[in-house]
Design a protein around this motif. Sequence first.
Motif, PDB file in Angstrom:
ATOM      1  N   UNK A  80       5.086   0.920  -1.767  1.00 36.11           N
ATOM      2  CA  UNK A  80       3.970   0.090  -2.593  1.00 36.11           C
ATOM      3  C   UNK A  80       3.063  -0.487  -1.838  1.00 36.11           C
ATOM      4  N   UNK A  81       1.710  -0.146  -2.055  1.00 41.30           N
ATOM      5  CA  UNK A  81       0.692  -1.001  -1.517  1.00 41.30           C
ATOM      6  C   UNK A  81       0.798  -1.010   0.042  1.00 41.30           C
ATOM      7  N   UNK A  82       0.331  -1.741   0.870  1.00 38.97           N
ATOM      8  CA  UNK A  82       0.161  -1.641   2.260  1.00 38.97           C
ATOM      9  C   UNK A  82       1.258  -2.030   3.020  1.00 38.97           C
ATOM     10  N   UNK A  83       1.566  -0.884   3.999  1.00 33.28           N
ATOM     11  CA  UNK A  83       2.537  -1.466   5.197  1.00 33.28           C
ATOM     12  C   UNK A  83       1.717  -2.022   6.444  1.00 33.28           C
ATOM     13  N   UNK A  84       2.046  -3.068   6.913  1.00 33.90           N
ATOM     14  CA  UNK A  84       0.933  -3.583   7.905  1.00 33.90           C
ATOM     15  C   UNK A  84       1.092  -2.894   9.311  1.00 33.90           C
ATOM     16  N   UNK A  85      -0.067  -2.293   9.625  1.00 38.26           N
ATOM     17  CA  UNK A  85      -0.190  -1.210  10.585  1.00 38.26           C
ATOM     18  C   UNK A  85       0.508  -0.079  10.753  1.00 38.26           C
ATOM     19  N   UNK A  86       1.148   0.229   9.310  1.00 39.70           N
ATOM     20  CA  UNK A  86       1.908   1.399   8.990  1.00 39.70           C
ATOM     21  C   UNK A  86       3.121   1.114   9.633  1.00 39.70           C
ATOM     22  N   UNK A  87       3.749   0.022  10.280  1.00 42.55           N
ATOM     23  CA  UNK A  87       5.060  -0.056  10.882  1.00 42.55           C
ATOM     24  C   UNK A  87       5.927  -0.722  10.115  1.00 42.55           C
ATOM     25  N   UNK A  88       7.406  -0.122  10.018  1.00 45.29           N
ATOM     26  CA  UNK A  88       8.360  -0.773   9.467  1.00 45.29           C
ATOM     27  C   UNK A  88       9.764  -0.490  10.245  1.00 45.29           C
ATOM     28  N   UNK A  89      10.340  -1.290  10.206  1.00 51.05           N
ATOM     29  CA  UNK A  89      11.734  -1.664  10.776  1.00 51.05           C
ATOM     30  C   UNK A  89      13.005  -0.977  10.079  1.00 51.05           C
ATOM     31  N   UNK A  90      13.834  -0.242  10.203  1.00 48.29           N
ATOM     32  CA  UNK A  90      15.064   0.070   9.570  1.00 48.29           C
ATOM     33  C   UNK A  90      16.189  -0.508  10.692  1.00 48.29           C
ATOM     34  N   UNK A  91      16.831  -1.415  10.394  1.00 51.10           N
ATOM     35  CA  UNK A  91      17.384  -2.382  11.404  1.00 51.10           C
ATOM     36  C   UNK A  91      16.636  -2.533  12.688  1.00 51.10           C
ATOM     37  N   UNK A  92      17.059  -2.063  13.690  1.00 47.08           N
ATOM     38  CA  UNK A  92      16.473  -2.122  15.015  1.00 47.08           C
ATOM     39  C   UNK A  92      15.546  -0.797  15.256  1.00 47.08           C
ATOM     40  N   UNK A 115      -8.567  -5.125 -10.345  1.00 49.25           N
ATOM     41  CA  UNK A 115      -9.493  -5.070 -11.155  1.00 49.25           C
ATOM     42  C   UNK A 115     -10.991  -4.797 -10.596  1.00 49.25           C
ATOM     43  N   UNK A 116     -10.778  -4.783  -9.489  1.00 50.85           N
ATOM     44  CA  UNK A 116     -12.271  -4.726  -8.553  1.00 50.85           C
ATOM     45  C   UNK A 116     -13.244  -3.681  -8.628  1.00 50.85           C
ATOM     46  N   UNK A 117     -12.555  -2.800  -9.383  1.00 50.92           N
ATOM     47  CA  UNK A 117     -13.577  -1.402  -9.692  1.00 50.92           C
ATOM     48  C   UNK A 117     -14.050  -1.500 -11.077  1.00 50.92           C
ATOM     49  N   UNK A 118     -15.372  -1.001 -11.175  1.00 54.81           N
ATOM     50  CA  UNK A 118     -16.052  -1.186 -12.562  1.00 54.81           C
ATOM     51  C   UNK A 118     -15.338  -0.330 -13.468  1.00 54.81           C
ATOM     52  N   UNK A 119     -14.806   0.809 -13.071  1.00 57.35           N
ATOM     53  CA  UNK A 119     -14.301   1.766 -14.104  1.00 57.35           C
ATOM     54  C   UNK A 119     -13.134   1.823 -14.713  1.00 57.35           C
ATOM     55  N   UNK A 120     -12.200   0.962 -13.909  1.00 56.70           N
ATOM     56  CA  UNK A 120     -10.624   0.903 -14.379  1.00 56.70           C
ATOM     57  C   UNK A 120     -10.069  -0.582 -13.861  1.00 56.70           C
ATOM     58  N   UNK A 121      -9.019  -1.013 -14.713  1.00 54.11           N
ATOM     59  CA  UNK A 121      -8.014  -1.842 -14.289  1.00 54.11           C
ATOM     60  C   UNK A 121      -6.809  -1.308 -14.105  1.00 54.11           C
ATOM     61  N   UNK A 122      -5.924  -1.869 -13.198  1.00 56.36           N
ATOM     62  CA  UNK A 122      -4.750  -1.115 -12.711  1.00 56.36           C
ATOM     63  C   UNK A 122      -3.852  -2.495 -12.639  1.00 56.36           C
ATOM     64  N   UNK A 123      -2.584  -1.897 -13.319  1.00 49.10           N
ATOM     65  CA  UNK A 123      -1.362  -3.222 -13.666  1.00 49.10           C
ATOM     66  C   UNK A 123      -0.232  -2.281 -12.909  1.00 49.10           C
ATOM     67  N   UNK A 124       0.354  -2.719 -11.829  1.00 54.16           N
ATOM     68  CA  UNK A 124       1.284  -1.848 -10.904  1.00 54.16           C
ATOM     69  C   UNK A 124       2.526  -2.570 -10.859  1.00 54.16           C
ATOM     70  N   UNK A 125       3.241  -2.439 -11.901  1.00 62.57           N
ATOM     71  CA  UNK A 125       4.932  -2.967 -11.520  1.00 62.57           C
ATOM     72  C   UNK A 125       5.433  -2.312 -10.394  1.00 62.57           C
ATOM     73  N   UNK A 126       6.216  -3.155  -9.543  1.00 62.37           N
ATOM     74  CA  UNK A 126       6.872  -2.691  -8.435  1.00 62.37           C
ATOM     75  C   UNK A 126       7.924  -3.218  -7.837  1.00 62.37           C
ATOM     76  N   UNK A 127       8.960  -2.761  -7.122  1.00 62.67           N
ATOM     77  CA  UNK A 127      10.181  -3.539  -6.786  1.00 62.67           C
ATOM     78  C   UNK A 127      10.146  -4.341  -5.670  1.00 62.67           C
ATOM     79  N   UNK A 128       9.023  -4.829  -5.138  1.00 58.51           N
ATOM     80  CA  UNK A 128       8.837  -5.514  -3.991  1.00 58.51           C
ATOM     81  C   UNK A 128       7.257  -5.812  -3.910  1.00 58.51           C
ATOM     82  N   UNK A 129       6.971  -6.790  -2.861  1.00 56.73           N
ATOM     83  CA  UNK A 129       5.509  -7.101  -2.635  1.00 56.73           C
ATOM     84  C   UNK A 129       4.863  -6.060  -1.620  1.00 56.73           C
ATOM     85  N   UNK A 130       3.626  -6.065  -1.457  1.00 60.23           N
ATOM     86  CA  UNK A 130       3.024  -5.322  -0.428  1.00 60.23           C
ATOM     87  C   UNK A 130       3.785  -5.770   0.976  1.00 60.23           C
TER      88      UNK A 130
END
Length: 262
Positions: free
Chosen positions: A51-63, A220-235
């Motif tokens: 959900x949301x952004x992954x910093x620099x597109x990088x993530x770890x799974x263990x090592x 809610x920074x766009x004029x046309x819509x507001x978004x409310x996004x439940x998710x299992x963790x933060x960006x």
Amino acid sequence: MSNEPITLTAGDAEVSLQPGNGGRVAGLRIAGTELLRQGDRFGCFPMVPWCGRIRDGRFLNGAIAHRMPLNSPPHAIHGTARDGAWRTARVGADEAVITYDLVEPWPYPGRVTQIVALAEDALTLTMAVETYDSSFPAQIGWHPWFNRNLGGEDARLDFSPAWQEERGADHLPTGRRVEPRPGPWDDCFGMPDGVDVTVTWPGQLELTVTSPEQWVVVYDEQEAAVCVEPQTGPPNGLNTLPRLVTPLEPLEATTTWRWRRL
């Protein structure tokens, strides 16, 4: 199984699903009034396996380090399933089950199942990620685009988070929790007792987004819509707060939108 569009009805509520376009809820009409912003990129799309952004597109799974395509440079955003074609497993008058098999660029095999259940006054979305192979970190969330205006006054948002994730210049949480600040927002909030956000179109409709999950992004920074996004963790949560999908333990989440006329 196919990925043709699906229509669900219950009372005067109607939901349109587009399995072939990222498994998204393309429309929600209450007595003929469309609540979701229309367009191929809008409606409400599933955010999975992150959900949301992954910093620099990088993530770890263990090592083991992985890098996802930078579809929102310099980051990777909103998962891969919204870009894929889901397939219909089962459909009835007021409920549908659709599935998506995780493929490249996501490096691990897995299956996502989404259940869309419509009642006369509520829509419940349930999602699960499971694997029969290697374990991996994942997130589940939903990104609805609610129309800011239904023909009357603009929508108002009401919620009482315990904290706001401080947002850095790169749009990602810094790791600090701060007192909730006034909008406009593109921010993640903590709600330890479960997500509970009310969207009110004055004189028309009140819709409450709830989830047992503890994280919600409000945009809610766009004029046309507001978004409310439940998710299992933060960006960036694949890195900062990973939830592991294992052959014995899938990752599951649910959200309900309940409405009433004003």
